[in-house]
Design a protein around this motif. Structure first.
Motif, PDB file in Angstrom:
ATOM      1  N   VAL A 106       0.847  -1.181   0.000  1.00 28.14           N
ATOM      2  CA  VAL A 106       0.000   0.000   0.000  1.00 28.14           C
ATOM      3  C   VAL A 106       0.890   1.240   0.000  1.00 28.14           C
ATOM      4  O   VAL A 106       1.810   1.363   0.803  1.00 28.14           O
ATOM      5  CB  VAL A 106      -0.916   0.000   1.232  1.00 28.14           C
ATOM      6  CG1 VAL A 106      -1.629   1.338   1.383  1.00 28.14           C
ATOM      7  CG2 VAL A 106      -1.915  -1.145   1.131  1.00 28.14           C
ATOM      8  N   LYS A 148      -0.596   4.482  -0.292  1.00 21.45           N
ATOM      9  CA  LYS A 148      -1.334   5.585   0.328  1.00 21.45           C
ATOM     10  C   LYS A 148      -2.758   5.139   0.549  1.00 21.45           C
ATOM     11  O   LYS A 148      -3.315   4.399  -0.257  1.00 21.45           O
ATOM     12  CB  LYS A 148      -1.298   6.797  -0.618  1.00 21.45           C
ATOM     13  CG  LYS A 148      -1.855   8.073  -0.042  1.00 21.45           C
ATOM     14  CD  LYS A 148      -1.551   9.230  -0.987  1.00 21.45           C
ATOM     15  CE  LYS A 148      -2.182  10.524  -0.494  1.00 21.45           C
ATOM     16  NZ  LYS A 148      -1.700  10.955   0.831  1.00 21.45           N
ATOM     17  N   GLU A 149      -3.345   5.567   1.646  1.00 23.49           N
ATOM     18  CA  GLU A 149      -4.752   5.268   1.866  1.00 23.49           C
ATOM     19  C   GLU A 149      -5.414   6.403   2.639  1.00 23.49           C
ATOM     20  O   GLU A 149      -4.749   7.132   3.385  1.00 23.49           O
ATOM     21  CB  GLU A 149      -4.950   3.926   2.580  1.00 23.49           C
ATOM     22  CG  GLU A 149      -4.202   3.781   3.879  1.00 23.49           C
ATOM     23  CD  GLU A 149      -4.295   2.362   4.454  1.00 23.49           C
ATOM     24  OE1 GLU A 149      -5.320   1.694   4.261  1.00 23.49           O
ATOM     25  OE2 GLU A 149      -3.318   1.958   5.104  1.00 23.49           O
ATOM     26  N   TRP A 167     -13.288   5.005   1.106  1.00 21.96           N
ATOM     27  CA  TRP A 167     -11.962   4.690   1.638  1.00 21.96           C
ATOM     28  C   TRP A 167     -11.131   4.185   0.472  1.00 21.96           C
ATOM     29  O   TRP A 167     -11.509   3.232  -0.201  1.00 21.96           O
ATOM     30  CB  TRP A 167     -12.054   3.623   2.730  1.00 21.96           C
ATOM     31  CG  TRP A 167     -10.723   3.230   3.270  1.00 21.96           C
ATOM     32  CD1 TRP A 167     -10.055   2.066   3.022  1.00 21.96           C
ATOM     33  CD2 TRP A 167      -9.886   4.001   4.143  1.00 21.96           C
ATOM     34  NE1 TRP A 167      -8.845   2.068   3.686  1.00 21.96           N
ATOM     35  CE2 TRP A 167      -8.724   3.232   4.377  1.00 21.96           C
ATOM     36  CE3 TRP A 167     -10.011   5.259   4.732  1.00 21.96           C
ATOM     37  CZ2 TRP A 167      -7.686   3.696   5.196  1.00 21.96           C
ATOM     38  CZ3 TRP A 167      -8.976   5.720   5.539  1.00 21.96           C
ATOM     39  CH2 TRP A 167      -7.840   4.933   5.769  1.00 21.96           C
ATOM     40  N   ILE A 168     -10.011   4.877   0.193  1.00 20.79           N
ATOM     41  CA  ILE A 168      -9.259   4.648  -1.036  1.00 20.79           C
ATOM     42  C   ILE A 168      -7.869   4.119  -0.716  1.00 20.79           C
ATOM     43  O   ILE A 168      -7.172   4.680   0.134  1.00 20.79           O
ATOM     44  CB  ILE A 168      -9.188   5.972  -1.826  1.00 20.79           C
ATOM     45  CG1 ILE A 168     -10.614   6.366  -2.193  1.00 20.79           C
ATOM     46  CG2 ILE A 168      -8.305   5.824  -3.056  1.00 20.79           C
ATOM     47  CD1 ILE A 168     -10.715   7.648  -2.934  1.00 20.79           C
ATOM     48  N   VAL A 169      -7.519   3.022  -1.353  1.00 24.23           N
ATOM     49  CA  VAL A 169      -6.232   2.382  -1.103  1.00 24.23           C
ATOM     50  C   VAL A 169      -5.447   2.313  -2.415  1.00 24.23           C
ATOM     51  O   VAL A 169      -5.869   1.666  -3.372  1.00 24.23           O
ATOM     52  CB  VAL A 169      -6.417   0.962  -0.514  1.00 24.23           C
ATOM     53  CG1 VAL A 169      -5.072   0.298  -0.272  1.00 24.23           C
ATOM     54  CG2 VAL A 169      -7.233   1.024   0.778  1.00 24.23           C
ATOM     55  N   SER A 220      -2.086   1.131  -4.325  1.00 25.77           N
ATOM     56  CA  SER A 220      -0.852   0.350  -4.347  1.00 25.77           C
ATOM     57  C   SER A 220      -0.225   0.578  -5.716  1.00 25.77           C
ATOM     58  O   SER A 220      -0.706   1.388  -6.498  1.00 25.77           O
ATOM     59  CB  SER A 220      -1.106  -1.114  -4.014  1.00 25.77           C
ATOM     60  OG  SER A 220      -2.168  -1.622  -4.764  1.00 25.77           O
ATOM     61  N   ILE A 230      -5.896   0.967  -7.699  1.00 27.56           N
ATOM     62  CA  ILE A 230      -6.581   1.684  -6.621  1.00 27.56           C
ATOM     63  C   ILE A 230      -7.806   0.870  -6.254  1.00 27.56           C
ATOM     64  O   ILE A 230      -8.514   0.372  -7.142  1.00 27.56           O
ATOM     65  CB  ILE A 230      -7.052   3.082  -7.061  1.00 27.56           C
ATOM     66  CG1 ILE A 230      -5.887   3.947  -7.492  1.00 27.56           C
ATOM     67  CG2 ILE A 230      -7.820   3.774  -5.945  1.00 27.56           C
ATOM     68  CD1 ILE A 230      -6.328   5.309  -7.997  1.00 27.56           C
ATOM     69  N   GLU A 231      -8.044   0.717  -4.967  1.00 23.94           N
ATOM     70  CA  GLU A 231      -9.271   0.079  -4.514  1.00 23.94           C
ATOM     71  C   GLU A 231     -10.153   1.118  -3.842  1.00 23.94           C
ATOM     72  O   GLU A 231      -9.676   1.926  -3.043  1.00 23.94           O
ATOM     73  CB  GLU A 231      -8.961  -1.058  -3.537  1.00 23.94           C
ATOM     74  CG  GLU A 231      -8.303  -2.233  -4.229  1.00 23.94           C
ATOM     75  CD  GLU A 231      -7.862  -3.298  -3.257  1.00 23.94           C
ATOM     76  OE1 GLU A 231      -7.871  -4.476  -3.639  1.00 23.94           O
ATOM     77  OE2 GLU A 231      -7.507  -2.958  -2.107  1.00 23.94           O
ATOM     78  N   LYS A 257     -12.833   2.180   6.706  1.00 24.81           N
ATOM     79  CA  LYS A 257     -11.803   1.160   6.644  1.00 24.81           C
ATOM     80  C   LYS A 257     -12.155  -0.030   7.539  1.00 24.81           C
ATOM     81  O   LYS A 257     -12.045  -1.182   7.137  1.00 24.81           O
ATOM     82  CB  LYS A 257     -10.466   1.754   7.082  1.00 24.81           C
ATOM     83  CG  LYS A 257      -9.328   0.769   6.917  1.00 24.81           C
ATOM     84  CD  LYS A 257      -8.022   1.325   7.441  1.00 24.81           C
ATOM     85  CE  LYS A 257      -6.873   0.409   7.043  1.00 24.81           C
ATOM     86  NZ  LYS A 257      -5.599   0.861   7.600  1.00 24.81           N
ATOM     87  N   TRP A 288      -2.752  13.273  -3.097  1.00 24.54           N
ATOM     88  CA  TRP A 288      -3.349  12.144  -3.819  1.00 24.54           C
ATOM     89  C   TRP A 288      -3.055  12.234  -5.315  1.00 24.54           C
ATOM     90  O   TRP A 288      -2.718  11.239  -5.950  1.00 24.54           O
ATOM     91  CB  TRP A 288      -4.867  12.087  -3.580  1.00 24.54           C
ATOM     92  CG  TRP A 288      -5.206  11.305  -2.368  1.00 24.54           C
ATOM     93  CD1 TRP A 288      -5.559  11.793  -1.140  1.00 24.54           C
ATOM     94  CD2 TRP A 288      -5.212   9.874  -2.231  1.00 24.54           C
ATOM     95  NE1 TRP A 288      -5.783  10.757  -0.271  1.00 24.54           N
ATOM     96  CE2 TRP A 288      -5.579   9.577  -0.908  1.00 24.54           C
ATOM     97  CE3 TRP A 288      -4.940   8.828  -3.108  1.00 24.54           C
ATOM     98  CZ2 TRP A 288      -5.685   8.264  -0.441  1.00 24.54           C
ATOM     99  CZ3 TRP A 288      -5.048   7.519  -2.647  1.00 24.54           C
ATOM    100  CH2 TRP A 288      -5.408   7.248  -1.331  1.00 24.54           C
TER     101      TRP A 288
END
Ligand code: I3P
Length: 127
Positions: free
Chosen positions: A12, A14-15, A38-40, A42, A46-47, A53, A113
Protein backbone atom coordinates in the motif's frame (compact mmCIF):
# COMPACT_ATOMS: atom_id res chain seq x y z
CA UNK A 1 0.71 -20.09 -15.08
CA UNK A 2 0.58 -18.43 -11.70
CA UNK A 3 3.29 -15.91 -11.06
CA UNK A 4 3.83 -14.72 -7.54
CA UNK A 5 3.60 -10.93 -7.65
CA UNK A 6 6.63 -9.08 -6.33
CA UNK A 7 6.12 -7.80 -2.80
CA UNK A 8 6.39 -4.24 -4.08
CA UNK A 9 3.16 -4.71 -6.08
CA UNK A 10 1.23 -5.68 -2.98
CA UNK A 11 2.37 -2.77 -0.89
CA UNK A 12 0.00 0.00 0.00
CA UNK A 13 1.43 3.38 -1.01
CA UNK A 14 -1.33 5.59 0.33
CA UNK A 15 -4.75 5.27 1.87
CA UNK A 16 -7.44 7.59 3.13
CA UNK A 17 -10.88 9.07 2.63
CA UNK A 18 -11.87 11.11 -0.42
CA UNK A 19 -15.12 12.04 -2.07
CA UNK A 20 -15.65 9.83 -5.12
CA UNK A 21 -18.06 9.82 -8.04
CA UNK A 22 -17.93 7.23 -10.81
CA UNK A 23 -19.11 9.01 -13.96
CA UNK A 24 -18.56 6.37 -16.65
CA UNK A 25 -18.40 2.59 -16.83
CA UNK A 26 -16.81 1.05 -19.92
CA UNK A 27 -17.31 4.34 -21.75
CA UNK A 28 -20.99 4.55 -20.79
CA UNK A 29 -21.91 7.69 -18.86
CA UNK A 30 -23.32 7.24 -15.38
CA UNK A 31 -25.37 9.61 -13.24
CA UNK A 32 -22.98 11.41 -10.95
CA UNK A 33 -23.39 10.38 -7.33
CA UNK A 34 -20.77 11.64 -4.85
CA UNK A 35 -20.02 9.55 -1.78
CA UNK A 36 -17.24 9.16 0.73
CA UNK A 37 -14.88 6.32 -0.14
CA UNK A 38 -11.96 4.69 1.64
CA UNK A 39 -9.26 4.65 -1.04
CA UNK A 40 -6.23 2.38 -1.10
CA UNK A 41 -3.45 3.02 -3.62
CA UNK A 42 -0.85 0.35 -4.35
CA UNK A 43 1.67 0.34 -7.19
CA UNK A 44 -0.66 -0.83 -9.93
CA UNK A 45 -4.19 -0.38 -8.67
CA UNK A 46 -6.58 1.68 -6.62
CA UNK A 47 -9.27 0.08 -4.51
CA UNK A 48 -12.43 1.98 -3.62
CA UNK A 49 -14.27 0.82 -0.50
CA UNK A 50 -17.80 2.02 0.08
CA UNK A 51 -17.54 1.97 3.85
CA UNK A 52 -15.08 3.04 6.48
CA UNK A 53 -11.80 1.16 6.64
CA UNK A 54 -12.96 -0.82 9.70
CA UNK A 55 -16.21 -1.85 8.05
CA UNK A 56 -14.47 -2.59 4.78
CA UNK A 57 -11.94 -4.91 6.39
CA UNK A 58 -14.56 -6.76 8.42
CA UNK A 59 -16.78 -7.13 5.33
CA UNK A 60 -13.92 -8.64 3.34
CA UNK A 61 -13.39 -11.16 6.14
CA UNK A 62 -17.10 -11.86 6.79
CA UNK A 63 -18.60 -11.79 3.30
CA UNK A 64 -15.66 -11.92 0.90
CA UNK A 65 -17.10 -8.75 -0.70
CA UNK A 66 -14.34 -7.15 -2.71
CA UNK A 67 -13.91 -3.43 -3.19
CA UNK A 68 -14.07 -1.87 -6.65
CA UNK A 69 -10.56 -2.28 -8.05
CA UNK A 70 -9.13 0.04 -10.70
CA UNK A 71 -6.18 -1.05 -12.86
CA UNK A 72 -3.78 1.87 -13.25
CA UNK A 73 -1.91 0.43 -16.27
CA UNK A 74 -2.58 2.82 -19.15
CA UNK A 75 -4.80 5.01 -16.99
CA UNK A 76 -4.91 8.82 -17.25
CA UNK A 77 -5.18 11.39 -14.50
CA UNK A 78 -6.03 15.04 -14.99
CA UNK A 79 -7.54 17.96 -13.12
CA UNK A 80 -11.20 18.32 -14.02
CA UNK A 81 -12.31 21.80 -12.98
CA UNK A 82 -15.05 21.84 -15.61
CA UNK A 83 -16.61 18.53 -14.50
CA UNK A 84 -17.95 19.74 -11.16
CA UNK A 85 -19.10 22.73 -9.17
CA UNK A 86 -16.82 21.46 -6.38
CA UNK A 87 -13.25 22.59 -5.88
CA UNK A 88 -10.21 20.29 -6.08
CA UNK A 89 -11.57 17.66 -8.47
CA UNK A 90 -9.45 15.36 -10.59
CA UNK A 91 -10.42 12.55 -12.94
CA UNK A 92 -8.96 9.10 -13.43
CA UNK A 93 -9.78 7.39 -16.73
CA UNK A 94 -8.91 3.71 -17.11
CA UNK A 95 -8.01 1.85 -20.32
CA UNK A 96 -11.36 0.06 -20.00
CA UNK A 97 -13.23 3.37 -20.13
CA UNK A 98 -14.14 3.78 -16.48
CA UNK A 99 -14.09 7.37 -15.23
CA UNK A 100 -13.85 8.45 -11.61
CA UNK A 101 -13.87 11.90 -10.07
CA UNK A 102 -12.07 12.33 -6.76
CA UNK A 103 -12.37 15.37 -4.55
CA UNK A 104 -11.39 16.85 -1.20
CA UNK A 105 -12.06 20.33 0.15
CA UNK A 106 -8.58 20.28 1.68
CA UNK A 107 -5.97 21.47 -0.83
CA UNK A 108 -2.93 19.55 0.42
CA UNK A 109 -4.88 16.30 0.70
CA UNK A 110 -6.03 16.38 -2.91
CA UNK A 111 -2.57 17.49 -4.13
CA UNK A 112 -0.90 14.60 -2.29
CA UNK A 113 -3.35 12.14 -3.82
CA UNK A 114 -2.97 13.59 -7.32
CA UNK A 115 0.81 13.26 -7.22
CA UNK A 116 0.79 9.81 -5.61
CA UNK A 117 -1.57 8.44 -8.28
CA UNK A 118 0.24 10.23 -11.12
CA UNK A 119 3.58 8.81 -9.95
CA UNK A 120 2.09 5.31 -9.78
CA UNK A 121 0.68 5.62 -13.31
CA UNK A 122 3.95 7.03 -14.70
CA UNK A 123 5.94 4.10 -13.29
CA UNK A 124 3.71 1.50 -14.99
CA UNK A 125 3.82 0.16 -18.53
CA UNK A 126 1.17 1.89 -20.67
CA UNK A 127 -0.61 -1.32 -21.74
C1 I3P B 1 -26.21 16.10 -9.41
C2 I3P B 1 -25.63 16.35 -8.02
C3 I3P B 1 -24.12 16.44 -8.10
C4 I3P B 1 -23.69 17.49 -9.11
C5 I3P B 1 -24.30 17.24 -10.48
C6 I3P B 1 -25.80 17.15 -10.41
O1 I3P B 1 -27.61 16.11 -9.31
O2 I3P B 1 -26.12 17.56 -7.51
O3 I3P B 1 -23.61 16.73 -6.82
O4 I3P B 1 -22.30 17.43 -9.25
O5 I3P B 1 -23.91 18.29 -11.32
O6 I3P B 1 -26.32 16.82 -11.68
P1 I3P B 1 -28.46 14.76 -9.00
O7 I3P B 1 -28.16 14.36 -7.58
O8 I3P B 1 -29.86 15.18 -9.19
O9 I3P B 1 -28.00 13.72 -9.98
P2 I3P B 1 -21.21 18.37 -8.53
O10 I3P B 1 -21.48 18.31 -7.08
O11 I3P B 1 -19.91 17.72 -8.90
O12 I3P B 1 -21.34 19.73 -9.14
P3 I3P B 1 -23.51 18.13 -12.86
O13 I3P B 1 -24.70 17.52 -13.55
O14 I3P B 1 -23.20 19.52 -13.31
O15 I3P B 1 -22.33 17.23 -12.95
Amino acid sequence: KDVIPPLEQLMVEKEGYLQKAKIADGGKKLRKNWSTSWIVLSSRKIEFYKESKQQALSNVVKTGNKPESVDLCGAHIEWAKEKSSRKNVFQITTLSGNEFLLQSDIDFIILDWFHAIKNAIDRLPKD
